[in-house]
Design an enzyme around this catalytic site. Structure first.
Site, PDB file in Angstrom:
ATOM      1  N   GLU B  57       0.813  -1.224   0.000  1.00 34.03           N
ATOM      2  CA  GLU B  57       0.000   0.000   0.000  1.00 34.03           C
ATOM      3  C   GLU B  57       0.843   1.269   0.000  1.00 34.03           C
ATOM      4  O   GLU B  57       0.473   2.282  -0.602  1.00 34.03           O
ATOM      5  CB  GLU B  57      -0.937  -0.001   1.214  1.00 34.03           C
ATOM      6  CG  GLU B  57      -1.981  -1.112   1.197  1.00 34.03           C
ATOM      7  CD  GLU B  57      -1.421  -2.458   1.643  1.00 34.03           C
ATOM      8  OE1 GLU B  57      -0.298  -2.510   2.186  1.00 34.03           O
ATOM      9  OE2 GLU B  57      -2.115  -3.475   1.444  1.00 34.03           O
ATOM     10  N   ASP B 116     -13.844 -10.452   9.966  1.00 32.07           N
ATOM     11  CA  ASP B 116     -12.393 -10.259   9.945  1.00 32.07           C
ATOM     12  C   ASP B 116     -11.861  -9.700  11.267  1.00 32.07           C
ATOM     13  O   ASP B 116     -10.681  -9.826  11.584  1.00 32.07           O
ATOM     14  CB  ASP B 116     -11.982  -9.319   8.799  1.00 32.07           C
ATOM     15  CG  ASP B 116     -11.923 -10.057   7.465  1.00 32.07           C
ATOM     16  OD1 ASP B 116     -11.960 -11.303   7.478  1.00 32.07           O
ATOM     17  OD2 ASP B 116     -11.852  -9.386   6.417  1.00 32.07           O
ATOM     18  N   ARG B 166     -18.518  -2.269   3.491  1.00 36.85           N
ATOM     19  CA  ARG B 166     -18.518  -3.586   2.863  1.00 36.85           C
ATOM     20  C   ARG B 166     -19.927  -4.076   2.535  1.00 36.85           C
ATOM     21  O   ARG B 166     -20.156  -4.684   1.501  1.00 36.85           O
ATOM     22  CB  ARG B 166     -17.861  -4.614   3.802  1.00 36.85           C
ATOM     23  CG  ARG B 166     -17.856  -6.045   3.260  1.00 36.85           C
ATOM     24  CD  ARG B 166     -17.353  -7.060   4.273  1.00 36.85           C
ATOM     25  NE  ARG B 166     -18.301  -7.289   5.360  1.00 36.85           N
ATOM     26  CZ  ARG B 166     -19.322  -8.155   5.306  1.00 36.85           C
ATOM     27  NH1 ARG B 166     -19.527  -8.861   4.224  1.00 36.85           N
ATOM     28  NH2 ARG B 166     -20.139  -8.299   6.344  1.00 36.85           N
TER      29      ARG B 166
END
Lengths: 300, 314
Positions: B57, B116, B166
């Site tokens: 990133e 997650d 999401r």
């Protein structure tokens, strides 16, 4: 005139045919001019850092020949038109070498050399670390180490997308190469086969806290970058002939980015700053400035 | 309320393809999450202008900056955690400070990332991006706002952060919605209190307003989708006309949108304010709805805070 052919490659890459270019042609005759520019640059570097009262003389003096080669021979650029779209780009990833870059920009004609004495002062265009929106000729803002090589990759990709033939040059420091991002970028540059990108490692062996090999060793740098997919050349970073030869080889080498390992001396040109940790990030006193200028042949 | 649910991420992916057709300067970068971020749509349409830099990133932000410096309109995308957390210094030094034209569109922001867990649940991104000079910060509420915002920011030079979630979210708008950067959107009129919300808390706030109406509290609802520059006029007007404010966001209560509103109130029109948001803790694994329940991102919590804010009015 017959084309010049030189064997300058390392590690058995074979003979690279070199086309004659303007900067390669008649180098012996132009050498004194380059040496004189480098000498002037060193005077301005120590003067500007003295006036600022802080700054990084060691890592500015070590890159003088590299910058002089780039801005006075290798790079296509126009001081009257700093944002010329076709210009070659330069990123000083080791942003603390800013006084070196500013000095070469001033000597190239981007701004008046007296302005160098405003370095680091409130309201000055010459920030402690390069700021592209303040200083004419600065192509990218840097300072937080490890980031410039990624940016140079972006510029090189931009050239490719626009089918332009400008090249991108980026000086990275050796201490700086302890940053992980340098290796992310190294991986990407070869992945994208950026032969329009040439990085120069200012291998002056010292970082703030001591020798790089003692703090966090980088060696073997040559084979590391080679393993990351770069075409690697190692030169004496204070020898114009070796530098120009390497830049020329980088220009003609296809399919890979080139890394020039420039073996340099921190504080080069001022006896008491050479190889001195103390002058990594410290301005000279008045006495030290006078001494330095005397060694360099008087005030610029 | 009956909502039609739609994921906001394809709004980004589709807008990006549209921009690719419109402007040859548009390029997109991704760090090994092109499917999840929906930038794979752009890859399919314009492979020569798409870069997948791998799991790197920091490098992605630097390359984005370099491309922008050559005149490209750059969209860099990954999860909010990795964009603003992992690469914060790169965004600061190489994008915000030089004021380069890089649009960071981050997905999977907030606790609704779900299973997650805390490592991937980014509750600090609005704070991190909001404090950077030159940065525009936008958190769309639904698919249409995501799409319109992406189209709009491409035409506005300079660094920008867009935050997407999401999960599927209720559709608030339709294709006629006119998104303007820096302009909050009043979704419901009311006189007793104003609920200012972002992201998926906008729908929750509209639901809360219905509940409140039944108990005699008239709540105005404002979507503050641009967190920076924040719409001061809308906030001051709401404070003057309704006398109390409740903010609601899927973000740490510290330095997010609620704080941006509080700053404006403190400077121009101090009135009681209550903040609904994620407490100053890390999240955990769970289903999105369960997590919203567990961390107070509920209609009931908004209603309770509205009651408190109203009771604090002079």
């Amino acid at each position: 005139m017959p084309p010049v052919r030189l064997d300058v490659t390392r590690e058995g890459d074979g003979l690279v045919p070199l086309q004659r270019t303007d900067y390669w042609y008649d180098l012996d005759a132009t050498l004194p001019e380059l040496q004189s520019i480098a000498r002037d640059a060193r005077k301005w570097i120590v003067r500007s850092i003295y006036e600022a009262g802080s700054g990084h003389p060691g890592g500015s003096l070590s890159i003088v020949e590299i910058l002089t080669s780039l801005y006075f021979r290798v790079m296509r650029h126009d001081p009257d038109n700093p944002l010329w779209e076709e210009r070659d780009r330069f990123v000083l990833s080791k942003g603390h070498g800013a006084p070196g870059l500013y000095t070469i920009l001033a000597l190239s004609g981007y701004f008046d050399r007296e302005e160098l004495l405003t370095l680091r002062k409130l309201g000055s265009r010459l920030q402690g670390h390069p700021s592209m929106n303040k200083t004419p000729g600065v192509d990218m803002s840097t300072g937080s180490l490890g980031q410039g090589l990624s940016i140079a990759i972006g510029m090189a990709l931009g050239a490719r997308l626009d089918r332009k033939d400008y090249r991108v040059y980026c000086i990275i420091g050796d201490g700086e190469s302890q940053e992980g991002q340098i290796w992310e970028a190294s991986m990407a540059a070869s992945h994208y086969k950026l032969d329009n990108l040439c990085a120069i490692l200012d291998r002056n062996q010292l970082q703030i806290d001591g020798p790089t090999e003692k703090i966090m060793s980088l060696e073997p740098t040559f084979s590391k970058f080679k393993a990351f997919g770069w075409h690697v050349i190692e030169v004496n970073g204070h020898d114009f002939k070796e530098l120009l030869r390497a830049f020329h080889e980088a220009e003609t080498y296809k399919g890979k980015p080139t890394l020039i390992i420039a073996n340099t001396i921190k504080g080069k040109g001022v006896s008491f700053m050479e190889g001195s940790l103390k002058f990594h990030g410290k301005a000279p006193s008045k006495e030290e400035l006078d001494l330095a200028l005397r060694e360099l042949g008087g005030e610029a | 309320m009956e909502w039609v649910l739609k994921n906001m991420r394809p709004g980004f992916g589709e807008a990006l393809v549209e921009l690719g057709k419109r402007y040859h300067q548009v390029v997109a970068l991704n760090a090994d999450l092109s499917g999840s971020t929906t930038t794979s749509m752009f890859d399919n349409a314009f492979p020569e202008r798409f870069l997948n830099v791998g799991v790197a990133e920091q490098n992605m932000m630097g390359i984005s900056a370099g491309l922008a410096s050559t005149g490209k309109i750059v969209f860099a995308s990954t999860f909010a955690m990795f964009a603003t957390g992992r690469a914060y210094d790169q965004i600061r030094q190489s994008i915000a400070y030089p004021k380069l034209n890089v649009k960071i569109v981050a997905t999977h922001a907030g606790i609704t990332v779900g299973g997650d867990g805390a490592s991937h649940q980014m509750h600090e991104d609005l704070a991190l991006m909001r404090v950077l000079p030159h940065m525009t910060v936008i958190a769309p509420a639904d698919y249409w706002e995501a799409k319109k915002a992406v189209l709009k920011v491409a035409e506005t030079p300079g660094p920008c952060y867009i935050r997407l979630g999401r999960t599927d979210t209720p559709l608030i708008y339709d294709e006629n919605y006119d998104f303007q950067i820096g302009r909050a959107n009043r979704l419901r009129d009311g006189n007793d209190v104003t609920i200012i919300a972002v992201g998926l808390m906008v729908a929750k706030s509209l639901e809360a307003a219905e509940v409140l109406e039944r108990i005699g509290i008239s709540a105005r609802v404002v979507n503050m989708s641009t967190i920076k520059p924040v719409d001061k006029n809308m906030i001051v007007e709401a404070a003057r006309e309704t006398g109390a404010i409740v903010t609601a966001e899927e973000h740490n209560m510290i330095v997010g949108m609620g704080s941006a509103v509080a700053e404006v109130l403190a400077d121009y029109e101090p009135v009681p304010q209550r903040r609904v948001g994620i407490p100053d803790v890390f999240g955990e694994s769970g289903e999105s709805e369960e997590l919203m329940e567990a961390y107070g991102l509920t209609v009931e919590n908004i209603v309770e805070n509205v009651k408190m804010a109203v009771s604090m009015k002079r």
